[in-house]
Motif scaffolding. Structure first.
Motif, short mmCIF file in Angstrom:
data_model
loop_
_atom_site.label_atom_id
_atom_site.label_comp_id
_atom_site.label_asym_id
_atom_site.label_seq_id
_atom_site.Cartn_x
_atom_site.Cartn_y
_atom_site.Cartn_z
N GLY A 133 12.87 9.21 21.84
CA GLY A 133 12.77 10.60 22.29
C GLY A 133 11.37 11.03 22.69
N PHE A 134 10.53 10.08 23.13
CA PHE A 134 9.18 10.43 23.58
C PHE A 134 9.24 11.26 24.86
CE2 PHE A 134 5.86 7.42 21.61
CZ PHE A 134 6.52 7.42 20.40
N SER A 135 8.36 12.24 24.97
CA SER A 135 8.20 12.97 26.22
C SER A 135 7.45 12.08 27.22
CB SER A 135 7.41 14.25 25.99
OG SER A 135 6.06 13.92 25.69
N LYS A 136 7.45 12.50 28.48
CA LYS A 136 6.75 11.74 29.50
C LYS A 136 5.27 11.58 29.14
CE LYS A 136 6.20 11.44 34.45
NZ LYS A 136 5.99 12.15 35.70
N GLN A 161 3.98 11.70 26.10
CA GLN A 161 3.83 10.80 24.95
C GLN A 161 3.94 9.33 25.36
OE1 GLN A 161 6.91 12.79 22.58
NE2 GLN A 161 5.42 13.10 20.94
N VAL A 162 4.82 9.05 26.31
CA VAL A 162 4.96 7.68 26.82
C VAL A 162 3.65 7.24 27.48
CG1 VAL A 162 6.10 6.21 28.54
CG2 VAL A 162 7.46 7.77 27.12
N HIS A 163 3.12 8.10 28.32
CA HIS A 163 1.87 7.85 29.03
C HIS A 163 0.75 7.58 28.03
CE1 HIS A 163 -1.58 9.21 31.66
NE2 HIS A 163 -0.96 8.36 32.46
N ASN A 164 0.66 8.47 27.05
CA ASN A 164 -0.29 8.36 25.95
C ASN A 164 -0.19 7.01 25.26
OD1 ASN A 164 -2.14 9.47 24.15
ND2 ASN A 164 -1.08 11.43 24.25
N ASN A 165 1.02 6.62 24.94
CA ASN A 165 1.27 5.39 24.20
C ASN A 165 0.80 4.18 24.99
OD1 ASN A 165 3.09 3.02 23.33
ND2 ASN A 165 3.42 4.52 21.70
N LEU A 166 0.89 4.25 26.31
CA LEU A 166 0.51 3.11 27.15
C LEU A 166 -0.97 3.04 27.46
CD1 LEU A 166 3.18 2.65 29.95
CD2 LEU A 166 2.79 1.26 27.92
N LEU A 168 6.11 -9.38 33.71
CA LEU A 168 5.31 -8.45 32.91
C LEU A 168 5.78 -7.02 33.06
CD1 LEU A 168 1.64 -9.67 33.39
CD2 LEU A 168 2.97 -9.60 31.28
N ASP A 169 5.90 -6.62 34.32
CA ASP A 169 6.23 -5.25 34.64
C ASP A 169 7.58 -4.85 34.05
OD1 ASP A 169 4.84 -3.27 35.93
OD2 ASP A 169 6.26 -3.27 37.61
N ARG A 170 8.52 -5.79 34.12
CA ARG A 170 9.85 -5.51 33.59
C ARG A 170 9.80 -5.27 32.07
NH1 ARG A 170 14.01 -8.76 32.02
NH2 ARG A 170 12.91 -10.66 32.58
N TYR A 171 8.98 -6.07 31.37
CA TYR A 171 8.88 -5.89 29.92
C TYR A 171 8.25 -4.53 29.59
CZ TYR A 171 10.11 -10.81 29.47
OH TYR A 171 10.76 -12.01 29.53
N VAL A 172 7.22 -4.15 30.32
CA VAL A 172 6.60 -2.84 30.08
C VAL A 172 7.64 -1.75 30.34
CG1 VAL A 172 4.81 -1.22 30.82
CG2 VAL A 172 4.25 -3.64 30.60
N GLY A 173 8.43 -1.92 31.39
CA GLY A 173 9.48 -0.94 31.69
C GLY A 173 10.52 -0.86 30.58
N ARG A 174 10.90 -2.00 30.06
CA ARG A 174 11.87 -2.06 28.97
C ARG A 174 11.33 -1.31 27.75
NH1 ARG A 174 15.20 -1.62 26.28
NH2 ARG A 174 16.80 -2.93 25.31
N TYR A 175 10.04 -1.49 27.48
CA TYR A 175 9.41 -0.84 26.33
C TYR A 175 9.33 0.68 26.53
CZ TYR A 175 5.70 0.50 23.05
OH TYR A 175 4.96 1.13 22.09
N THR A 176 8.92 1.11 27.71
CA THR A 176 8.79 2.56 27.92
C THR A 176 10.17 3.23 27.90
OG1 THR A 176 8.70 2.25 30.32
CG2 THR A 176 6.62 2.39 29.19
N ALA A 177 11.20 2.52 28.37
CA ALA A 177 12.56 3.08 28.28
C ALA A 177 12.94 3.28 26.82
CB ALA A 177 13.55 2.15 28.98
N HIS A 178 12.55 2.35 25.97
CA HIS A 178 12.82 2.47 24.52
C HIS A 178 12.12 3.70 23.93
CE1 HIS A 178 12.83 1.45 20.23
NE2 HIS A 178 11.52 1.36 20.25
N LEU A 179 10.86 3.88 24.31
CA LEU A 179 10.12 5.04 23.80
C LEU A 179 10.84 6.33 24.21
CD1 LEU A 179 6.37 4.11 24.57
CD2 LEU A 179 7.62 3.81 22.42
N ARG A 180 11.28 6.34 25.46
CA ARG A 180 11.90 7.55 26.02
C ARG A 180 13.32 7.76 25.46
NH1 ARG A 180 11.95 5.99 31.41
NH2 ARG A 180 14.09 5.36 30.97
N ASP A 181 14.13 6.72 25.56
CA ASP A 181 15.55 6.89 25.27
C ASP A 181 15.89 6.75 23.79
OD1 ASP A 181 15.66 7.04 28.01
OD2 ASP A 181 16.37 4.97 28.28
N ASP A 182 15.23 5.82 23.10
CA ASP A 182 15.58 5.59 21.69
C ASP A 182 14.73 6.46 20.76
OD1 ASP A 182 17.19 3.64 22.76
OD2 ASP A 182 15.83 1.99 22.26
#
Lengths: 435, 435
Positions: free
Chosen positions: A74-77, A79-84, A58-72
């Motif tokens: 361009g979400f700020s920290k 915005q990522v927090h907000n999204n989750l 589970l944790d790995r998938y959430v990490g994969r998703y947040t990396a996408h928000l950040r890297d692909d």
């Protein structure tokens, strides 16, 4: 009066009428029968096999998703927090990933904005029915037998239904045409046809590509919408995958329902609707049907848990938005299971024993005819005395039928359970036929 | 015809009538207005402060929950796995933990079986309304102004509503009595009263304990049910917490709605209903209302994501099922925020400037009267030219009203934003009053 006597007792007659409809017991029956007989081998629920998912990932998938928000994206920290963790957009955060997956897997090209992420496919049904059905004269056509979830949703919303009987090969254009004419003769409006074109639940039937084409033409001619539900499409047993009706849909007649319960994991409860139809609204504008559905969703669940979206989003990213390929091992598992069940049935039941069954091209379900009524009494004996569970087919009929038929699902069983279960079923049928 | 011209365009008049009701735009408006003006300071959404939750702790909460399943409940490894990833019991897995929390926090003692875990409190509203309202002659009484989620849910289900006007001090027994009489005079049945007794959204009002008592007596006398919604009860600004109506409810008249969105985290979308009423069903048996609601839920979302339940379950366990204590820092944060906002308003707005506002005992919301209509045009100017957002109170009225009032929420802001935001509001009001 004692404290207990002082308390109000409500009268069932004052509650919504759907609560007295056996349809509304079906889902709980299917979901909870397993708990009643924990030691029985169960061909009842159409659940995915548990071996296909690891909760520790589970944790790995959430990490994969947040990396996408950040890297692909361009979400700020923040915005990522907000999204989750925060309330999110009503129609969801991962429409763009679902759109990409549908393009890869189904050659279905729809804008991300036309996708509504839902709490399982069941919420998708409630939302679509609520949006489309304005009056008791709007009629929903459903294959008979049919998935209980659509019938139950219609009952909860007081949506009028008409059963379209399936033939031995599934739904036919002639039977739909006849049902449309009958509805019109009553002065009502056939509004939409619900169907599962691939490996239907419960019948196992699939529609041939030319039948799909003809149904789309019929929808055009009769001003009908088609609600295509596709939970099992990846799980081909023999032959090749057929095109979805949505991918053939030049006229924009198909509203497509999808689910990640079988292809990713059921504990996320994640489904979606593709509603790319345009709606002409009073001020002269045109809006997406998905935006209208969004308003309903805002009053049903507000939005789909961001956590579930993050996990499924991470799984889609992990598989490069190609779920059909990722599901190849699952498809092989289900194919082997159904082949084994069909083999076991052939070995255990003599050709002249009053039983017969179909051989679906894929999916989770086989339908079997017994030489006696397959009712609750028979099920109780089968469960208690022979330790094997199945689902009476009559649960799935709107207008009655299937009295001697049972649905057998082998999706959640290990191979040795299938062999053992079919032997138990053989013993039960032999014994019960003599009573 | 081009491909585009071939596609069906649906007519809004053929869709469900709720979609043309402004009520159904409210939730999206409230949730999405922030996205339209990302640089504005927003007093609009009643969102919890983001500083109170850390997404990196998700995994720990899931671990805490699975340890509970294993160590306290004796689940096998397979059962734990099942509980996390598979379809689950319709009414949820964590009813026992919620029941324990309600006993600790609210002195409310209800069986775990009477709790239905829902996808946010919004699903709880849809389920309860659907179960209780059988005909258009069953009327839901709601405080006016009122939370848009209940009005929207009623519209989606075609449930008839009647507005009960709030006084300056909130709902009065006299106004409810008058509304009940008016409904009966129309030959209809007053079925239930929806209210938020603590720090209501949007008015900020709370009901005094004697008013709660009198409303319970009225419910008894008039055969009315009470739907008590309590999202803000922990967040006391001044005075002490009042008892919930459910904890005073000897007659079993209260159906209690709860939410973990504000007290744990909104991204789980977890709420619940306590429905411990008995229902006399046709075969002479009595069942829990929660079991009837379960049947509806099975056709709306099937079950609540197990992942969300695991996270919230873990949080409850972590805090020994005492959420009021765990929320003391949040309560202090919200108290300080509202005190700061009230201070800032006093500093920025002269006593004779045509503005006034209330001073709620707690919660997230303050209502302010402006010297001009607080409509969409005023909001657009406020947002675009002054960088400050608020919610027009007219959004919350069923029968019209609140035309010059705005709702100010300070729950999601840092202190310096509150000070800055009130100054922006001052500048906007001064400038707009001159136009």
């Amino acid at each position: 009066m004692t404290a207990e006597e002082k308390r109000v007792v409500l009268d069932a007659a004052d509650l919504h009428s759907s609560l007295r409809d056996p349809l509304l017991d079906s889902m709980n029956f299917l979901n909870e029968i397993v708990n009643r007989y924990p030691r029985a081998i169960s061909f009842a629920p159409g659940r995915p096999y548990l071996g296909l998912f690891e909760p520790s990932e589970l944790d790995r998938y959430v990490g994969r998703y947040t990396a996408h928000l950040r890297d692909d994206l361009g979400f700020s920290k923040e915005q990522v927090h907000n999204n989750l963790v925060q309330y999110g957009r009503t129609n969801g955060h991962i429409g763009h990933l679902i759109a990409r997956t549908l393009a890869n897997d189904e050659d279905m090209h729809v804008p991300a904005e036309s996708i509504v992420v839902t709490v399982g496919c069941q919420e998708a049904m409630i939302l679509v029915l609520r949006a489309l059905f304005a009056s008791p004269d709007d009629v929903l056509l459903v294959a008979d037998p049919c998935y209980v979830g659509i019938g139950g949703a219609a009952r909860v919303l007081d949506v009028t239904m008409r059963a379209v009987p399936e033939s031995e090969d599934g739904l036919t254009v002639a039977s739909v045409t006849a049902a449309v004419a009958a509805v019109r003769a009553e002065g009502r409006r056939p509004r939409a046809l619900y169907l599962v074109p691939d490996f239907a639940n419960p019948s196992g039937h699939s529609l041939a590509p030319d039948v799909r084409e003809s149904l789309l033409e019929l929808a055009e001619r009769e001003n009908l919408l088609i609600i295509e539900d596709n939970p099992y499409g990846f799980f081909v047993r023999q032959g090749t995958a057929r095109p979805t009706m949505k991918s053939m849909d030049a006229g924009g007649r198909v509203i497509y329902l999808g689910s990640f319960a079988k292809t990713c994991f059921p504990g996320a409860r994640l489904g979606y609707v593709v509603a790319d139809q345009l709606v002409a609204v009073p001020d002269g504008e045109r809006v997406l049907l998905a935006d209208e559905i969004s308003k309903i969703k805002s009053m049903v669940t507000v939005n789909t848990p961001s956590l579930s979206q993050a996990v499924i989003g991470g799984m889609l990213l992990e598989h490069d938005c190609r779920l059909r390929e990722a599901n190849a091992p699952s498809a092989a598992f289900y194919r082997d299971n159904m082949n084994l069940m069909l083999d076991s049935l052939r070995k255990s039941f003599p050709a002249d024993g009053g039983t017969r069954w179909n051989s679906p091209d894929g999916g989770f379900f086989v339908v079997m005819e017994l030489p006696f009524p397959a009712d609750q009494r028979a099920l109780a004996v089968s469960a208690a005395d022979f330790g094997v569970l199945w689902t009476p087919m009559r649960e799935f009929y709107l207008d009655g039928g299937g009295d001697r038929a049972i649905r057998l699902s082998c999706s959640a069983l290990a191979p040795e359970q299938i062999v053992d279960g079919v032997e138990r079923l053989r013993d039960f049928v032999a014994a019960y036929a003599r009573t």
